[in-house]
Design a protein around this motif. Structure first.
Motif, short mmCIF file in Angstrom:
data_model
loop_
_atom_site.label_atom_id
_atom_site.label_comp_id
_atom_site.label_asym_id
_atom_site.label_seq_id
_atom_site.Cartn_x
_atom_site.Cartn_y
_atom_site.Cartn_z
N LEU A 98 11.93 -51.08 -2.87
CA LEU A 98 10.91 -50.89 -1.84
C LEU A 98 9.64 -50.42 -2.53
CD1 LEU A 98 13.11 -48.93 0.73
CD2 LEU A 98 12.19 -51.22 1.10
N GLY A 99 8.50 -50.85 -2.05
CA GLY A 99 7.25 -50.35 -2.59
C GLY A 99 7.07 -48.89 -2.25
N ASN A 100 6.12 -48.25 -2.93
CA ASN A 100 5.95 -46.81 -2.74
C ASN A 100 5.24 -46.44 -1.45
OD1 ASN A 100 7.31 -45.92 -5.05
ND2 ASN A 100 5.56 -46.41 -6.34
N GLY A 101 4.98 -47.44 -0.62
CA GLY A 101 4.55 -47.16 0.75
C GLY A 101 5.71 -46.73 1.62
N TYR A 102 6.91 -46.75 1.05
CA TYR A 102 8.13 -46.36 1.75
C TYR A 102 8.93 -45.45 0.83
CZ TYR A 102 6.77 -50.59 4.21
OH TYR A 102 6.05 -51.53 4.89
N THR A 103 9.80 -44.64 1.40
CA THR A 103 10.74 -43.90 0.59
C THR A 103 12.12 -44.50 0.84
OG1 THR A 103 11.49 -41.71 -0.09
CG2 THR A 103 11.21 -42.09 2.30
N ASN A 104 13.15 -43.94 0.22
CA ASN A 104 14.50 -44.46 0.41
C ASN A 104 15.51 -43.32 0.27
OD1 ASN A 104 15.74 -44.60 -2.53
ND2 ASN A 104 13.65 -45.40 -2.71
N GLU A 105 16.67 -43.51 0.83
CA GLU A 105 17.68 -42.46 0.84
C GLU A 105 18.19 -42.08 -0.55
OE1 GLU A 105 20.62 -43.83 3.57
OE2 GLU A 105 19.53 -43.07 5.34
N PRO A 106 18.47 -43.06 -1.44
CA PRO A 106 18.99 -42.66 -2.76
C PRO A 106 18.04 -41.75 -3.54
CG PRO A 106 19.47 -44.97 -2.37
CD PRO A 106 18.59 -44.53 -1.25
N VAL A 107 16.72 -42.03 -3.50
CA VAL A 107 15.80 -41.20 -4.28
C VAL A 107 15.67 -39.80 -3.67
CG1 VAL A 107 13.58 -41.76 -3.14
CG2 VAL A 107 13.67 -41.29 -5.60
N LEU A 108 15.78 -39.70 -2.36
CA LEU A 108 15.73 -38.38 -1.73
C LEU A 108 16.97 -37.56 -2.07
CD1 LEU A 108 14.31 -39.39 1.78
CD2 LEU A 108 13.07 -38.48 -0.18
N ARG A 109 18.11 -38.24 -2.14
CA ARG A 109 19.35 -37.54 -2.52
C ARG A 109 19.30 -37.09 -3.99
NH1 ARG A 109 22.03 -42.12 0.36
NH2 ARG A 109 22.49 -41.40 2.48
N GLY A 141 13.44 -42.31 -15.36
CA GLY A 141 12.95 -41.06 -15.93
C GLY A 141 12.57 -40.14 -14.80
N ALA A 142 12.47 -38.85 -15.11
CA ALA A 142 12.12 -37.88 -14.09
C ALA A 142 11.26 -36.78 -14.68
CB ALA A 142 13.37 -37.27 -13.46
N MET A 143 10.32 -36.31 -13.89
CA MET A 143 9.54 -35.12 -14.21
C MET A 143 9.85 -34.09 -13.12
SD MET A 143 5.43 -34.48 -14.28
CE MET A 143 5.33 -34.66 -12.49
N LEU A 144 10.28 -32.92 -13.54
CA LEU A 144 10.65 -31.86 -12.61
C LEU A 144 9.67 -30.69 -12.76
CD1 LEU A 144 14.51 -31.85 -13.27
CD2 LEU A 144 13.24 -33.18 -11.58
N GLY A 149 9.24 -46.52 -10.04
CA GLY A 149 9.71 -45.15 -9.96
C GLY A 149 10.35 -44.85 -8.61
N GLY A 150 11.55 -44.29 -8.65
CA GLY A 150 12.28 -44.02 -7.41
C GLY A 150 12.96 -45.22 -6.82
N ASN A 151 13.14 -46.25 -7.64
CA ASN A 151 13.85 -47.45 -7.21
C ASN A 151 15.24 -47.09 -6.70
OD1 ASN A 151 15.99 -49.58 -8.23
ND2 ASN A 151 14.12 -50.73 -7.79
N PRO A 152 15.70 -47.66 -5.56
CA PRO A 152 17.00 -47.28 -5.00
C PRO A 152 18.17 -47.52 -5.93
CG PRO A 152 15.71 -48.51 -3.39
CD PRO A 152 14.97 -48.60 -4.68
N LEU A 153 18.12 -48.59 -6.73
CA LEU A 153 19.22 -48.86 -7.66
C LEU A 153 19.28 -47.77 -8.73
CD1 LEU A 153 18.69 -52.70 -8.15
CD2 LEU A 153 20.47 -51.61 -6.77
N ALA A 154 18.12 -47.47 -9.33
CA ALA A 154 18.08 -46.45 -10.38
C ALA A 154 18.47 -45.08 -9.82
CB ALA A 154 16.68 -46.39 -10.99
N ALA A 155 17.97 -44.76 -8.64
CA ALA A 155 18.27 -43.45 -8.05
C ALA A 155 19.75 -43.31 -7.71
CB ALA A 155 17.41 -43.24 -6.81
N THR A 156 20.37 -44.39 -7.28
CA THR A 156 21.80 -44.37 -6.99
C THR A 156 22.61 -44.06 -8.24
OG1 THR A 156 21.61 -45.89 -5.13
CG2 THR A 156 23.76 -45.78 -6.22
#
Length: 413
Positions: free
Chosen positions: A83-94, A270-273, A292-299
């Motif tokens: 999904l483009g960054n105009g949207y969020t997704n559940e895996p990246v939020l988790r 990658g992640a920056m915290l 960044g925050g792609n659902p596949l990568a975040a999963t």
């Protein structure tokens, strides 16, 4: 002549020579080509078996083709890919929630690699300093022999001239100091410094652990000068040292932490915290990345974190580390003319070459590879071991046997 289908796709067999013919020569890969892997076992095109003590440079910490990761990725691939960054997704939020719950951080930013994570960290640090103190506070201090990525900015921040030669002019406002040198840090970190970036363990620089007193001194100096302390845990993070992140063992909390490599077990992420107070200086549009925050990568990232960040899992990493260190120090004692004493933390371990074999770490890893053991180097003088965190006692014994067989040939060559 290339054999092609009507679609234009090349059908010729690929060999090691194909690399030299079709790829930009930025690497010098081994002669063998791995085609199948499971856990720490790898097989090449000829069916030869190798024991992998590299995990893709401290990446595949749960091993190759890990069934839990395969299942998680397959399920997500049948749900939402991107999904483009105009949207969020559940895996990246988790994933963000899991990392925040497990660390000092209150906010997360996701990208595709360690270099991108460090780029984001340093941009944020400069933005923070510019907004809070003014444009004069922009200098970045890092350590000699460090490594922070391959973008022009991050490779310049890394203190290794061999990686910047020919790419001049380099970005200004960067200074390098000796690692583990408190007095040099006090002299260099003044009121115009926006950020100090440091690896808790220098990986590419020779697998050198940071002295806890040195890292504590950096924290104190940054607090005094208003600089942000950035820990690059791209290689040391996600269980590699026996805790989720190495800073937990140092008694030092950074302002920003970067993570990648093992976070995706081979899937690019990658992640920056950082904290909420610092993160707010990246307003909407100040930074971003397509994937960044792609659902596949975040999963994958979430599955990795949930698997590794368990007391029993991390205790096993520390146990395995002790066994490998014992074997390596016995090897060094048996061959003192070849090796020095092992160093590192957890399952990020360096075995330095003795004076008479300086510059020959690669020769030794090649000797091991011929016998079926895959190892790394950390510069020309250090053999690096970074096996998957799921390494078994039997595999530790086998790696020791193969290294001993290789050194017997290598030392007499």
């Amino acid at each position: 002549m290339n054999a092609k289908l009507d679609s234009g796709v090349t059908t010729r067999p690929v060999t090691r020579q194909t690399f030299d013919e079709v790829l930009v020569p930025t690497y010098a890969p081994a002669e063998m080509i791995p085609v199948r892997a499971s856990g720490l076992d790898v097989w090449d095109q000829q069916g030869k078996h190798y024991l992998d003590f590299t995990s893709g440079i401290a990446v595949s910490s749960l091993g190759h083709a890990n069934p839990k990761l395969v299942a998680a990725l397959t399920e997500q691939a049948n749900t939402v890919w991107h999904l483009g960054n105009g949207y969020t997704n559940e895996p990246v939020l988790r994933l963000a929630s899991a990392l925040i719950d497990a660390t000092f951080a209150e906010r997360a930013f996701f990208c595709n690699s360690g270099a991108e994570a460090n780029e984001a960290a340093l941009k944020l640090a400069r933005k923070y300093a510019h907004t809070k103190f003014g444009p004069h506070k922009s200098r970045i201090v890092s350590c000699l022999s460090s490594f922070h990525g391959r973008t022009l900015f991050t490779v310049s921040v890394g203190g290794q001239p061999k990686y910047t030669e020919g790419f001049e002019p380099l970005p200004p406002g960067l200074n390098h100091i000796p690692y583990n040198d408190i007095e040099a840090a006090r002299a260099a970190i003044t009121d115009d410094v926006a950020a100090v970036i440091v690896e808790p363990i220098q990986g590419e620089g020779g697998v050198i652990p940071g002295n806890p007193d040195y890292l504590k001194a950096l924290r104190e100096i940054c607090d005094q000068t208003g600089a942000l302390l950035v820990f690059d845990e791209v290689q040391s993070g996600v269980g590699r040292t026996g805790t989720l992140y190495a800073y937990e063992q140092m008694g030092v909390q950074p302002d920003i932490l970067t993570s990648a490599k093992a976070l995706g077990n081979g899937y690019p992420i990658g992640a920056m915290l950082t904290t909420t107070e610092i993160a707010q200086h990246f307003n909407v549009g100040a930074h971003g990345t397509t994937y960044g925050g792609n659902p596949l990568a975040a999963t994958i990232g979430l599955t990795v974190v949930e698997t590794i960040n368990q007391p029993a899992f991390l205790e096993r990493v520390r146990e395995a580390s002790g066994k490998i260190f014992a074997n390596l120090n016995k090897l060094a004692a048996d061959y003192p003319q070849v090796f020095g004493q092992a160093r590192g933390m957890g399952l990020l371990i360096g075995l330095p070459m003795a004076d008479g074999f300086k510059g020959r770490a690669k020769d030794f890893t090649k000797a091991c590879e011929k016998l079926g053991l895959m190892l790394l180097i950390a510069g020309p003088d250090v053999v690096r071991l970074a096996p998957a965190l799921v390494v078994s006692d039997e595999q530790i014994v086998e790696a020791d046997r193969l290294m001993r067989a290789a050194v017997a040939q290598f030392a007499n060559a």
